[in-house]
Scaffold this active site. Structure first.
Site, mmCIF file in Angstrom:
data_model
loop_
_atom_site.group_PDB
_atom_site.id
_atom_site.type_symbol
_atom_site.label_atom_id
_atom_site.label_comp_id
_atom_site.label_asym_id
_atom_site.label_seq_id
_atom_site.Cartn_x
_atom_site.Cartn_y
_atom_site.Cartn_z
ATOM 1 C CG ASP A 34 -0.263 -0.232 2.520
ATOM 2 O OD1 ASP A 34 0.976 -0.028 2.623
ATOM 3 O OD2 ASP A 34 -0.950 -0.646 3.467
ATOM 4 C CG HIS A 49 4.047 -9.900 -0.918
ATOM 5 N ND1 HIS A 49 2.971 -10.671 -0.542
ATOM 6 C CD2 HIS A 49 5.130 -10.574 -0.465
ATOM 7 C CE1 HIS A 49 3.393 -11.748 0.107
ATOM 8 N NE2 HIS A 49 4.698 -11.690 0.164
ATOM 9 C CB CYS A 60 8.016 -2.630 -23.732
ATOM 10 S SG CYS A 60 7.052 -1.276 -22.980
ATOM 11 C CB CYS A 85 4.878 -2.001 -26.778
ATOM 12 S SG CYS A 85 4.483 -2.808 -25.209
ATOM 13 C CB THR A 123 3.450 -10.330 10.355
ATOM 14 O OG1 THR A 123 3.440 -11.448 9.473
ATOM 15 C CG2 THR A 123 4.598 -10.495 11.335
ATOM 16 C CG ASN A 146 1.206 -10.231 15.590
ATOM 17 O OD1 ASN A 146 1.083 -9.426 14.686
ATOM 18 N ND2 ASN A 146 0.756 -11.466 15.512
#
Length: 170
Positions: A34, A49, A60, A85, A123, A146
């Site tokens: 983000d 990611h 291209c 392209c 996470t 966390n």
């Protein structure tokens, strides 16, 4: 700083950026796509990611800003096409079963292995290969912040709370 869809960096994003400015944070390694770490002011961010803010032609390789994708929505078949392209323009994100960018992974591993303190936060450590990066940490000051416990994470400090709330108090 608010992005065009209303997302704003939270206290964790802002505090990490402040720690970088103070010379206390050398890098942020994130699975988020983000751009909120950069919006908060962090400069060394390894986006494992990728990012929806960068887009490229699959033919291209020409890069396009997110505004190009937004302008293409609703035009023709809605698939953004390269103005050079005619190839398909895709967000610079890792999709399911695609490999992570090698250079980004190498930089993330280097940052983690050289760190004297590592904060793992926000996470589940369930998505690989990113979840395996913690094994490269060689220091003794591992902090886990966390909402839920992380099985197998042997940390010097564990705080079970949302990372934004914790970082706001630092």
């Amino acid at each position: 700083i608010r992005d065009r869809h209303g997302a704003v960096p939270n206290a964790a994003h802002r505090r990490l950026a402040a720690l970088e400015r103070e010379g206390k944070c050398k890098a942020v390694v994130t699975q988020n796509i983000d751009g909120l770490h950069q919006a908060a002011g962090s400069r060394v961010v390894y986006e494992l990611h990728g990012s929806t803010l960068r887009n490229y032609c699959t033919r291209c390789g020409k890069f396009f800003p997110v505004q190009f994708i937004e302008a293409a929505a609703g035009v023709g078949d809605g698939v953004p096409r390269c103005d050079a392209c005619g190839g398909i323009v895709k967000p610079d994100v890792v999709l399911y079963e695609e490999g992570l960018d090698e250079e980004t992974m190498e930089n993330a591993v280097r940052a983690i292995s050289c760190a004297d303190t590592l904060i793992v936060g926000g996470t589940s450590l369930a998505v690989y290969p990113a979840a395996g990066l913690v094994r490269y940490y060689r220091g003794e000051k591992l902090a886990v912040i966390n909402k839920t416990a992380l099985p197998g994470a042997e940390a010097a400090l564990t705080i079970q709370a949302p990372i934004g709330q914790v970082m706001a108090q630092l």
